[in-house]
Design a protein around this motif. Structure first.
Motif, mmCIF file in Angstrom:
data_model
loop_
_atom_site.group_PDB
_atom_site.id
_atom_site.type_symbol
_atom_site.label_atom_id
_atom_site.label_comp_id
_atom_site.label_asym_id
_atom_site.label_seq_id
_atom_site.Cartn_x
_atom_site.Cartn_y
_atom_site.Cartn_z
ATOM 1 N N PHE A 33 -14.282 -25.942 -7.025
ATOM 2 C CA PHE A 33 -13.158 -26.458 -7.803
ATOM 3 C C PHE A 33 -12.087 -26.872 -6.794
ATOM 4 O O PHE A 33 -11.330 -26.052 -6.302
ATOM 5 N N ASP A 34 -12.089 -28.149 -6.434
ATOM 6 C CA ASP A 34 -11.174 -28.663 -5.418
ATOM 7 C C ASP A 34 -9.990 -29.367 -6.076
ATOM 8 O O ASP A 34 -10.152 -30.056 -7.086
ATOM 9 N N VAL A 35 -8.836 -29.210 -5.476
ATOM 10 C CA VAL A 35 -7.637 -29.913 -5.912
ATOM 11 C C VAL A 35 -7.210 -30.795 -4.742
ATOM 12 O O VAL A 35 -6.924 -30.285 -3.656
ATOM 13 N N ILE A 36 -7.204 -32.111 -4.955
ATOM 14 C CA ILE A 36 -6.810 -33.024 -3.888
ATOM 15 C C ILE A 36 -5.669 -33.919 -4.378
ATOM 16 O O ILE A 36 -5.588 -34.259 -5.552
ATOM 17 N N GLN A 37 -4.791 -34.255 -3.438
ATOM 18 C CA GLN A 37 -3.591 -35.043 -3.738
ATOM 19 C C GLN A 37 -3.642 -36.328 -2.928
ATOM 20 O O GLN A 37 -3.916 -36.307 -1.723
ATOM 21 N N GLN A 38 -3.354 -37.430 -3.587
ATOM 22 C CA GLN A 38 -3.401 -38.741 -2.923
ATOM 23 C C GLN A 38 -2.299 -38.835 -1.867
ATOM 24 O O GLN A 38 -1.137 -38.522 -2.142
ATOM 25 N N GLN A 39 -2.641 -39.292 -0.670
ATOM 26 C CA GLN A 39 -1.677 -39.352 0.437
ATOM 27 C C GLN A 39 -0.573 -40.383 0.228
ATOM 28 O O GLN A 39 0.585 -40.114 0.507
ATOM 29 N N ASP A 40 -0.930 -41.564 -0.253
ATOM 30 C CA ASP A 40 0.079 -42.618 -0.383
ATOM 31 C C ASP A 40 0.809 -42.607 -1.718
ATOM 32 O O ASP A 40 1.727 -43.385 -1.937
ATOM 33 N N ASP A 41 0.418 -41.714 -2.622
ATOM 34 C CA ASP A 41 1.111 -41.530 -3.903
ATOM 35 C C ASP A 41 0.944 -40.075 -4.314
ATOM 36 O O ASP A 41 -0.022 -39.715 -4.983
ATOM 37 N N PRO A 42 1.867 -39.206 -3.908
ATOM 38 C CA PRO A 42 1.714 -37.775 -4.165
ATOM 39 C C PRO A 42 1.799 -37.374 -5.633
ATOM 40 O O PRO A 42 1.625 -36.192 -5.959
#
Length: 102
Positions: free
Chosen positions: A38-47
């Motif tokens: 269960f991974d949570v990832i956040q977009q670098q160019d749009d947090p």
């Protein structure tokens, strides 16, 4: 194996509360026997944009996950934090094979 990518767009002023609630849900979710990852990832160019990468052992496990208290609390907590409704895309596993998921 069933992999689900849940795409979430959060209101700018809700990014930190969303992250806190989502990390709590993720930490509980990986304790479920049917959850391999269960991974949570956040977009670098749009947090304000996140992807939850959920890997389930069987096709029945997502429904079991949605019955847990921690999921229901997360769902209710983050509902008003989203800039738009979340979307999910289901994938079949190709590699690694099921033994590679631990």
């Amino acid at each position: 194996m069933l992999i689900v990518h849940v795409h979430v767009h959060v209101k700018p002023d809700q990014v930190e509360p969303f992250k806190a609630a989502t990390l709590k849900n993720a930490r509980n979710s990986v304790q479920e026997p049917g959850v391999a990852r269960f991974d949570v990832i956040q977009q670098q160019d749009d947090p304000t944009r996140f992807v939850l990468v959920e890997v389930y052992r069987t096709s029945d496990d997502p429904a079991r996950h949605k019955e847990t208290a921690h999921y229901k609390k997360w769902r209710d907590t983050v509902a008003d934090m989203m800039a738009q409704p979340r979307t999910g895309i289901k994938y079949a596993n190709v590699f690694p094979d099921e033994q590679g998921w631990g």
